[in-house]
Design an enzyme around this catalytic site. Structure first.
Site, PDB file in Angstrom:
ATOM      1  N   THR A  20      40.373  42.846  39.323  1.00  0.00           N
ATOM      2  CA  THR A  20      39.778  42.327  38.094  1.00  0.00           C
ATOM      3  C   THR A  20      38.490  43.036  37.697  1.00  0.00           C
ATOM      4  OG1 THR A  20      38.526  40.584  39.241  1.00  0.00           O
ATOM      5  CG2 THR A  20      40.785  40.049  38.557  1.00  0.00           C
ATOM      6  N   ASP A  59      41.257  40.197  43.276  1.00  0.00           N
ATOM      7  CA  ASP A  59      40.177  40.990  43.866  1.00  0.00           C
ATOM      8  C   ASP A  59      39.040  41.144  42.859  1.00  0.00           C
ATOM      9  OD1 ASP A  59      39.117  42.899  45.949  1.00  0.00           O
ATOM     10  OD2 ASP A  59      39.214  44.238  44.221  1.00  0.00           O
ATOM     11  N   TYR A  64      31.432  44.238  39.788  1.00  0.00           N
ATOM     12  CA  TYR A  64      32.394  44.319  38.691  1.00  0.00           C
ATOM     13  C   TYR A  64      31.881  43.594  37.448  1.00  0.00           C
ATOM     14  CZ  TYR A  64      35.712  45.800  42.335  1.00  0.00           C
ATOM     15  OH  TYR A  64      36.344  46.463  43.367  1.00  0.00           O
TER      16      TYR A  64
END
Length: 262
Positions: A20, A59, A64
């Protein structure tokens, strides 16, 4: 999609997991084309499709961007349907990564991830590598800290997202799992996968499709990638990152074809 035992944790993971990073970050990434972050509805639809296709592993990481926060919102009311893998050690801001592996930062990062993901436990927590895996494990006792948090019930499994064979092997001696790179272009971490298979540890595969840079020497490079990866008995799950529903369906179909043939 048939589930697989993950190390000796009691967890069962799908052979494919959904990465992700694209849910929360589109700067400083190594994909061949740029992309816009998905809307909440687009992200929710992709998660629903992933679940429909049998995927149960997500994940994410603090590095991120807003991925953890968005997952926390999107998974309200369905947290029990998913296993979540996150990480500690890397932060991303203003287009740059910064790394910190001190015990204080690791504890802070885990607590922050728990809050962002709106959960009481994170299923898999990995050290996010800066390339100095052995030094970070030995100097800071980073895995010892994660294992303490596991004993406190905040994590279910610990390990490393490694960049070196030595770091992956050392981490597997002290923890449950490792995330390693394996694709048609890069296979230097096979020794880590073999060690995991021999010692009952878990292996997650990253960059399985070389971040969109697969060799065109194969008629079907995606299927060839899955054939290479699933031929390794130590592999637990392959993390695939996409925002395209058609790509996700295709990846799952090809993975299932390879698994059925194997």
């Amino acid at each position: 999609m048939p589930l697989r035992p993950f190390a000796q944790t009691g967890m069962q993971v799908s052979p494919l997991g959904l990465g992700t990073v694209k849910f929360g970050r589109n700067q400083g990434v190594k994909y061949p084309q740029g992309f816009a972050l998905p809307s909440d509805q687009e992200a929710a639809n992709l998660l629903a499709l992933a679940q429909e296709l049998g995927i149960n592993l997500l994940d994410t990481a603090p590095a991120y961007g807003s991925s953890e926060e968005r997952l926390g919102q999107l998974l309200r009311g369905q947290r029990q349907r998913w296993l979540i893998c996150s990480k500690v050690g890397e932060e991303f801001s203003e287009g740059q990564s910064q790394y910190c592996y001190t015990p204080e930062h690791i504890r802070h990062s885990v607590e922050r991830s728990l809050q962002r993901l709106q959960t009481e436990v994170i299923d898999i927590m990995l050290l996010h590598s800066d390339g100095n895996d052995v030094a970070n494990i030995e100097r800071y006792g980073a895995l010892e800290v994660l294992n303490e948090l596991k004993q406190q019930g905040k994590l279910r499994a610990t390990g490393i997202s490694s960049k070196t064979v030595a770091g992956g092997l050392l981490a597997l001696q002290q923890s449950d799992c490792a995330m390693v790179t394996l694709n048609l272009n890069q296979q230097d971490e096979l020794a880590v996968i073999d060690y995991a298979a021999a010692h009952g540890k878990g292996i997650l595969i990253k960059k399985a499709l070389a971040s969109g840079h697969l060799s065109d020497a194969y008629n079907d490079p995606v299927q060839a990638s899955f054939e290479l990866i699933f031929a390794q008995p130590g592999v637990s799950s392959v993390i695939i990152g996409t925002l395209n529903p058609a790509h996700l369906r295709s990846n799952v179909s090809k993975a299932l074809t390879v698994l059925a043939a194997g």
